[in-house]
Design a protein around this motif. Structure first.
Motif, PDB file in Angstrom:
ATOM      1  N   TRP A   6       0.817  -1.210   0.000  1.00 59.66           N
ATOM      2  CA  TRP A   6       0.000   0.000   0.000  1.00 59.66           C
ATOM      3  C   TRP A   6       0.852   1.262   0.000  1.00 59.66           C
ATOM      4  O   TRP A   6       0.399   2.313  -0.429  1.00 59.66           O
ATOM      5  CB  TRP A   6      -0.908   0.023   1.230  1.00 59.66           C
ATOM      6  N   SER A   7       2.073   1.175   0.500  1.00 56.75           N
ATOM      7  CA  SER A   7       2.909   2.371   0.620  1.00 56.75           C
ATOM      8  C   SER A   7       3.848   2.564  -0.561  1.00 56.75           C
ATOM      9  O   SER A   7       4.705   3.442  -0.515  1.00 56.75           O
ATOM     10  CB  SER A   7       3.709   2.309   1.923  1.00 56.75           C
ATOM     11  N   TRP A   9       4.566   4.020  -4.017  1.00 57.03           N
ATOM     12  CA  TRP A   9       3.963   5.129  -4.764  1.00 57.03           C
ATOM     13  C   TRP A   9       3.611   4.756  -6.192  1.00 57.03           C
ATOM     14  O   TRP A   9       2.590   5.163  -6.718  1.00 57.03           O
ATOM     15  CB  TRP A   9       4.877   6.348  -4.733  1.00 57.03           C
ATOM     16  N   LEU A  45       2.605   9.968  -1.614  1.00 55.12           N
ATOM     17  CA  LEU A  45       3.493   8.957  -1.020  1.00 55.12           C
ATOM     18  C   LEU A  45       4.964   9.223  -1.303  1.00 55.12           C
ATOM     19  O   LEU A  45       5.827   8.670  -0.637  1.00 55.12           O
ATOM     20  CB  LEU A  45       3.105   7.558  -1.518  1.00 55.12           C
ATOM     21  N   THR A  49       4.876   8.870   4.249  1.00 62.96           N
ATOM     22  CA  THR A  49       4.365   7.501   4.272  1.00 62.96           C
ATOM     23  C   THR A  49       3.461   7.325   5.486  1.00 62.96           C
ATOM     24  O   THR A  49       3.922   6.982   6.568  1.00 62.96           O
ATOM     25  CB  THR A  49       5.527   6.486   4.338  1.00 62.96           C
ATOM     26  N   SER A  51       0.176   5.668   7.774  1.00 66.47           N
ATOM     27  CA  SER A  51      -0.286   4.312   8.060  1.00 66.47           C
ATOM     28  C   SER A  51      -1.376   3.927   7.058  1.00 66.47           C
ATOM     29  O   SER A  51      -1.943   4.778   6.375  1.00 66.47           O
ATOM     30  CB  SER A  51      -0.825   4.230   9.487  1.00 66.47           C
ATOM     31  N   LEU A  55      -3.881   6.324   4.994  1.00 67.95           N
ATOM     32  CA  LEU A  55      -3.681   6.348   3.553  1.00 67.95           C
ATOM     33  C   LEU A  55      -4.993   6.087   2.804  1.00 67.95           C
ATOM     34  O   LEU A  55      -5.301   6.780   1.832  1.00 67.95           O
ATOM     35  CB  LEU A  55      -2.633   5.307   3.152  1.00 67.95           C
TER      36      LEU A  55
END
Length: 90
Positions: A6-7, A9, A45, A49, A51, A55
């Motif tokens: 998910w983190s 970019w 992102l 960053t 959580s 996000l």
């Protein structure tokens, strides 16, 4: 491992591209709002960053704001109704 995806970019930017293509195939300014939200989230992102819950909240808020702006920009003037003068069947 899933939380780490998910983190990333570029995954958000790739999702924005896919949603943009889906919008071209199924026009209606629905998927375009999600595409804009995903693109801005991906660019965000690069800077920070957050959580996963934060996000997803950012993505949802950006998508809603983009959809509302698109609806305001491309909607018919107030009180006007879309009419069709020609019938494709006749």
């Amino acid at each position: 491992m899933i939380d780490a995806l998910w983190s990333v970019w570029w995954l958000w930017l790739a999702a924005a591209l896919v949603l943009g293509v889906v919008e071209m195939l199924l026009p209606g300014f629905i998927f375009l709002g999600f595409a804009i939200g995903a693109a801005v989230t991906g660019l965000l992102l690069l800077i920070v960053t957050p959580s996963l819950p934060l996000l997803l909240l950012i993505f949802a808020a950006l998508s809603l704001a983009a959809w509302l702006l698109l609806r305001h920009r491309f909607s018919l003037p107030s009180g006007q109704v879309k009419t069709f003068k020609d019938d494709i069947n006749g």
